[in-house]
Design a protein around this motif. Structure first.
Motif, PDB file in Angstrom:
ATOM      1  N   ASP A 189       0.841  -1.196   0.000  1.00 19.03           N
ATOM      2  CA  ASP A 189       0.000   0.000   0.000  1.00 19.03           C
ATOM      3  C   ASP A 189       0.879   1.249   0.000  1.00 19.03           C
ATOM      4  OD1 ASP A 189       0.885   0.364   2.634  1.00 19.03           O
ATOM      5  OD2 ASP A 189      -1.018  -0.221   3.544  1.00 19.03           O
ATOM      6  N   GLU A 190       0.259   2.425   0.126  1.00 20.58           N
ATOM      7  CA  GLU A 190       0.983   3.699   0.079  1.00 20.58           C
ATOM      8  C   GLU A 190       2.053   3.828   1.165  1.00 20.58           C
ATOM      9  OE1 GLU A 190      -2.623   3.801   0.646  1.00 20.58           O
ATOM     10  OE2 GLU A 190      -2.729   3.341  -1.487  1.00 20.58           O
ATOM     11  N   GLU A 191       1.840   3.161   2.297  1.00 21.40           N
ATOM     12  CA  GLU A 191       2.805   3.208   3.413  1.00 21.40           C
ATOM     13  C   GLU A 191       3.843   2.095   3.328  1.00 21.40           C
ATOM     14  OE1 GLU A 191      -0.734   3.115   4.561  1.00 21.40           O
ATOM     15  OE2 GLU A 191      -0.719   5.248   4.094  1.00 21.40           O
ATOM     16  N   GLY A 192       3.777   1.264   2.302  1.00 24.84           N
ATOM     17  CA  GLY A 192       4.738   0.179   2.152  1.00 24.84           C
ATOM     18  C   GLY A 192       4.365  -1.099   2.869  1.00 24.84           C
ATOM     19  N   ASN A 193       3.137  -1.187   3.375  1.00 25.74           N
ATOM     20  CA  ASN A 193       2.670  -2.394   4.059  1.00 25.74           C
ATOM     21  C   ASN A 193       2.189  -3.434   3.055  1.00 25.74           C
ATOM     22  OD1 ASN A 193       2.970  -1.195   6.716  1.00 25.74           O
ATOM     23  ND2 ASN A 193       1.171   0.029   6.181  1.00 25.74           N
ATOM     24  N   ALA A 194       2.388  -4.697   3.366  1.00 22.88           N
ATOM     25  CA  ALA A 194       1.971  -5.785   2.486  1.00 22.88           C
ATOM     26  C   ALA A 194       0.445  -5.879   2.428  1.00 22.88           C
ATOM     27  CB  ALA A 194       2.562  -7.106   2.969  1.00 22.88           C
TER      28      ALA A 194
END
Length: 164
Positions: free
Chosen positions: A126-131
């Motif tokens: 996602d935008e925050e780099g979370n899977a």
């Protein structure tokens, strides 16, 4: 490995109606290092198989509520998600308890148990780099009325015959 996810439910009278799963853009809670979303139509192939799907109380196989083969469980996929109608059995103590818990609002959500066929999911960030896992095809095994869902947007409510 059988996986389980959760959604909400409503109840009025003897029939529980709700969504065991909601489609993207809805997203799950953190499932242990990733979140998950369901692509619209992900249940379609599984529903077309006419498999013997069961409705359970809290994923407990010793507390069945309904099943598709005797038409006490009806499942359909619409633009919102996996719609569920459960005809609760009469004179079954845990079903009677569940009916009251849903009526009082203590329990109002659902979940589903499933497997993902090979190639049925995709991973991204996602935008925050979370899977984020996106489920494109789901082999549905069961739906459950639950007190703690993985997908907060699920629902269940009790419906009576007078309202139908």
């Amino acid at each position: 490995m059988l996986e389980k996810r959760t959604s909400s439910l409503e109840s009025e009278g003897g029939r529980l109606v709700g969504y065991a799963a909601v489609y993207s853009p809805a997203i799950s809670e953190d499932l242990g290092g990733f979140k998950e979303r369901i692509h619209p139509g992900a249940f379609d192939a599984s529903l077309e198989k006419n498999a013997d799907i069961r409705a359970l109380w809290d994923h407990n196989t010793s507390q069945p509520l309904a099943r598709t083969t005797n038409n006490t469980l009806r499942l359909s996929s619409d633009k919102r998600g996996l719609r569920v109608e459960i005809e609760l059995p009469e004179g079954v103590s845990y079903a009677d308890d569940l009916r009251q818990l849903v009526r009082s609002g203590v329990v109002n959500q659902m979940s589903f148990g499933f497997m993902v066929p090979s190639g049925g999911d995709a991973w991204d960030k996602d935008e925050e780099g979370n899977a984020v896992r996106t489920l494109h095809q789901i082999d549905l095994h069961e739906v459950s009325v639950v007190s703690i869902p993985a997908y907060p947007d699920t629902t269940v409510a009790l419906r009576g015959l007078r309202q139908m």
